[in-house]
Design a protein around this motif. Structure first.
Motif, PDB file in Angstrom:
ATOM      1  N   GLU A   9      -4.003 -48.373 -42.345  1.00 23.51           N
ATOM      2  CA  GLU A   9      -3.595 -49.711 -42.794  1.00 23.51           C
ATOM      3  C   GLU A   9      -3.981 -50.792 -41.785  1.00 23.51           C
ATOM      4  O   GLU A   9      -4.573 -51.815 -42.148  1.00 23.51           O
ATOM      5  CB  GLU A   9      -2.090 -49.733 -43.036  1.00 23.51           C
ATOM      6  CG  GLU A   9      -1.536 -51.080 -43.469  1.00 23.51           C
ATOM      7  CD  GLU A   9      -0.024 -51.057 -43.582  1.00 23.51           C
ATOM      8  OE1 GLU A   9       0.619 -51.970 -43.016  1.00 23.51           O
ATOM      9  OE2 GLU A   9       0.521 -50.125 -44.221  1.00 23.51           O
ATOM     10  N   VAL A  10      -3.651 -50.581 -40.510  1.00 24.72           N
ATOM     11  CA  VAL A  10      -3.958 -51.627 -39.530  1.00 24.72           C
ATOM     12  C   VAL A  10      -5.457 -51.717 -39.278  1.00 24.72           C
ATOM     13  O   VAL A  10      -5.986 -52.817 -39.031  1.00 24.72           O
ATOM     14  CB  VAL A  10      -3.180 -51.416 -38.209  1.00 24.72           C
ATOM     15  CG1 VAL A  10      -1.691 -51.522 -38.447  1.00 24.72           C
ATOM     16  CG2 VAL A  10      -3.541 -50.103 -37.527  1.00 24.72           C
ATOM     17  N   VAL A  55      -4.396 -52.901 -31.823  1.00 19.96           N
ATOM     18  CA  VAL A  55      -2.944 -52.812 -31.896  1.00 19.96           C
ATOM     19  C   VAL A  55      -2.428 -52.351 -30.540  1.00 19.96           C
ATOM     20  O   VAL A  55      -2.921 -51.379 -29.974  1.00 19.96           O
ATOM     21  CB  VAL A  55      -2.511 -51.846 -33.016  1.00 19.96           C
ATOM     22  CG1 VAL A  55      -1.023 -51.523 -32.910  1.00 19.96           C
ATOM     23  CG2 VAL A  55      -2.823 -52.455 -34.380  1.00 19.96           C
ATOM     24  N   VAL A  94      -1.050 -58.280 -34.882  1.00 23.05           N
ATOM     25  CA  VAL A  94      -0.002 -57.572 -35.610  1.00 23.05           C
ATOM     26  C   VAL A  94      -0.024 -58.065 -37.043  1.00 23.05           C
ATOM     27  O   VAL A  94      -0.480 -59.176 -37.327  1.00 23.05           O
ATOM     28  CB  VAL A  94       1.401 -57.783 -35.000  1.00 23.05           C
ATOM     29  CG1 VAL A  94       1.487 -57.193 -33.604  1.00 23.05           C
ATOM     30  CG2 VAL A  94       1.774 -59.266 -34.971  1.00 23.05           C
ATOM     31  N   TYR A 117       3.061 -53.952 -40.263  1.00 21.53           N
ATOM     32  CA  TYR A 117       3.139 -53.146 -39.048  1.00 21.53           C
ATOM     33  C   TYR A 117       4.452 -53.386 -38.323  1.00 21.53           C
ATOM     34  O   TYR A 117       5.140 -52.435 -37.916  1.00 21.53           O
ATOM     35  CB  TYR A 117       1.956 -53.456 -38.125  1.00 21.53           C
ATOM     36  CG  TYR A 117       2.093 -52.793 -36.772  1.00 21.53           C
ATOM     37  CD1 TYR A 117       1.851 -51.435 -36.614  1.00 21.53           C
ATOM     38  CD2 TYR A 117       2.492 -53.524 -35.651  1.00 21.53           C
ATOM     39  CE1 TYR A 117       2.003 -50.814 -35.378  1.00 21.53           C
ATOM     40  CE2 TYR A 117       2.647 -52.913 -34.417  1.00 21.53           C
ATOM     41  CZ  TYR A 117       2.397 -51.564 -34.282  1.00 21.53           C
ATOM     42  OH  TYR A 117       2.561 -50.961 -33.069  1.00 21.53           O
ATOM     43  N   GLN A 123       7.368 -51.754 -40.158  1.00 16.54           N
ATOM     44  CA  GLN A 123       7.430 -50.301 -39.997  1.00 16.54           C
ATOM     45  C   GLN A 123       7.846 -49.903 -38.587  1.00 16.54           C
ATOM     46  O   GLN A 123       8.569 -48.925 -38.392  1.00 16.54           O
ATOM     47  CB  GLN A 123       6.078 -49.695 -40.361  1.00 16.54           C
ATOM     48  CG  GLN A 123       5.736 -49.814 -41.838  1.00 16.54           C
ATOM     49  CD  GLN A 123       4.375 -49.240 -42.170  1.00 16.54           C
ATOM     50  OE1 GLN A 123       4.148 -48.045 -42.032  1.00 16.54           O
ATOM     51  NE2 GLN A 123       3.453 -50.089 -42.614  1.00 16.54           N
ATOM     52  N   LEU A 180      -0.437 -45.501 -41.376  1.00 20.72           N
ATOM     53  CA  LEU A 180      -0.341 -46.762 -40.659  1.00 20.72           C
ATOM     54  C   LEU A 180      -1.621 -47.066 -39.889  1.00 20.72           C
ATOM     55  O   LEU A 180      -2.065 -48.222 -39.841  1.00 20.72           O
ATOM     56  CB  LEU A 180       0.865 -46.735 -39.719  1.00 20.72           C
ATOM     57  CG  LEU A 180       1.164 -48.037 -38.962  1.00 20.72           C
ATOM     58  CD1 LEU A 180       1.315 -49.218 -39.914  1.00 20.72           C
ATOM     59  CD2 LEU A 180       2.410 -47.878 -38.102  1.00 20.72           C
ATOM     60  N   VAL A 209       0.793 -46.526 -33.314  1.00 15.93           N
ATOM     61  CA  VAL A 209       1.006 -46.289 -34.748  1.00 15.93           C
ATOM     62  C   VAL A 209       1.751 -44.995 -35.043  1.00 15.93           C
ATOM     63  O   VAL A 209       2.076 -44.727 -36.202  1.00 15.93           O
ATOM     64  CB  VAL A 209      -0.344 -46.272 -35.509  1.00 15.93           C
ATOM     65  CG1 VAL A 209      -1.035 -47.628 -35.431  1.00 15.93           C
ATOM     66  CG2 VAL A 209      -1.272 -45.166 -34.983  1.00 15.93           C
TER      67      VAL A 209
END
Length: 334
Positions: A94-95, A75, A29, A33, A36, A91, A80
């Motif tokens: 991003e991750v 994740v 994580v 994240y 959000q 997102l 997401v």
């Protein structure tokens, strides 16, 4: 590069004289994240008491204590997509970028299963291309459902077709069903709901013919297959019963035997023997479920596997699962 002989002295595993585990079920994580997800209402994700913390440094220290050479980062639930497709695309990107950066910073020690913003098909196709062609991801992670869209939904067929074209590794991960307010009875959803949502989405993939159509995929089912080993014959019988007249039903048990299964969770003493009645030993992979499983739980899980003989004449569970992982994740064998 082999995960048994990492490039950096600081990253050297403790178990240098035995095969290091390759962990296909490992999570990360980021602060962004979690922020959000909380803003979207996931203050207590899936009913667990709190969000875990994660850092590459702490994860590597745990890996070294347990003799884990490489961990494939993904994740976990709740994924997401929190209801806004554009935000989900941002997102996911991003991750995935954050995970890929961790992989680059620790060569040989981490891999990446990229997140996709399902059920947004166009966004998912775009992210598949970025994950494979730019980030060099090892595969993708798919939640068992997103807002009630399960993985056998015909709307997702373009995503499966593209993953099949790429010969992708697809790691399934459970999440809460949309009816969890009633079905979970106020208890944490990972205890029961995750196990049955895994069975629900894999059954959907079987009944929709998705697995039969896309045979170049490598699909990894978590938690020793959850409820699937004890439901396999029942699913198979119902598939045959409800096929259109004159149509030969695919063999659900055969298809389930072609999937891969990680050993995360309480594999022993009961769940793993049930899985071995469904899948061959060549389909078993190691999984820790860290960081959602605390370090002490991972250490106990590894100790339990290391203490019991492996099936089929394998030298150890380490040797067995690592050989299987190197076959399905070729980069880990280099």
């Amino acid at each position: 590069m082999s995960p048994d002989t990492p490039a950096h002295v600081d990253d050297t595993p403790a178990y240098i004289d035995t095969p290091a585990y390759i962990d296909v079920h490992a999570h990360f994580v980021t602060d962004s994240y979690v922020r959000q997800a909380r803003a979207a209402g996931h203050e207590l994700p899936d009913g667990v008491p709190a969000w875990p913390s994660w850092s590459a440094k702490a994860h590597l220290e745990l890996m070294d204590r347990c003799g884990i050479g490489t961990s494939m980062l993904s994740v976990s639930s709740p994924g997401v997509h929190f209801g806004d497709a554009a935000a989900a695309r941002r997102l996911a990107r991003e991750v995935n970028e954050a995970g890929a950066e961790t992989v680059r910073e620790h060569p040989g020690r981490f891999g990446l299963f990229a997140s996709l913003p399902l059920p947004d098909v166009d966004g998912a196709l775009e992210e598949i291309a970025h994950a494979y062609d730019t980030l060099d991801a090892d595969g993708v992670v798919l939640e068992t459902n997103t807002h009630g869209t399960y993985l056998g939904n015909p709307d997702l067929e373009p995503v499966w077709a593209e993953l099949d074209r790429r010969g992708a590794v697809v790691f399934l991960h459970p999440t809460s069903p949309v009816c969890w307010e009633q079905s979970a009875l106020g208890r944490p959803r990972p205890m029961i709901e995750f196990i049955f949502d895994t069975a629900r989405t894999v059954t959907d993939l079987l009944m929709s013919g998705t697995l039969d159509r896309h045979r170049d995929l490598t699909v990894i089912v978590p938690h020793c297959g959850g409820a699937l080993p004890v439901l396999a014959d029942r699913i198979n019988g119902f598939m045959k019963m409800f096929m259109p007249p004159g149509t030969e039903a695919p063999d659900a048990v055969e298809q389930l035997g072609r999937l891969y299964y990680d050993l995360a969770g309480p594999a022993l003493p009961r769940q793993l023997p049930a899985l071995l009645n469904l899948a061959g030993t060549d389909r078993l992979l190691y999984g820790s479920d860290h960081c959602w499983t605390p370090a002490a739980g991972v250490e106990a899980h590894v100790a339990g596997l290391d203490a019991v003989p492996a099936p089929g004449g394998a030298a150890s569970w380490r040797a067995l699962t690592t050989a299987n992982a190197r076959r399905v994740l070729p980069r880990t064998a280099r």
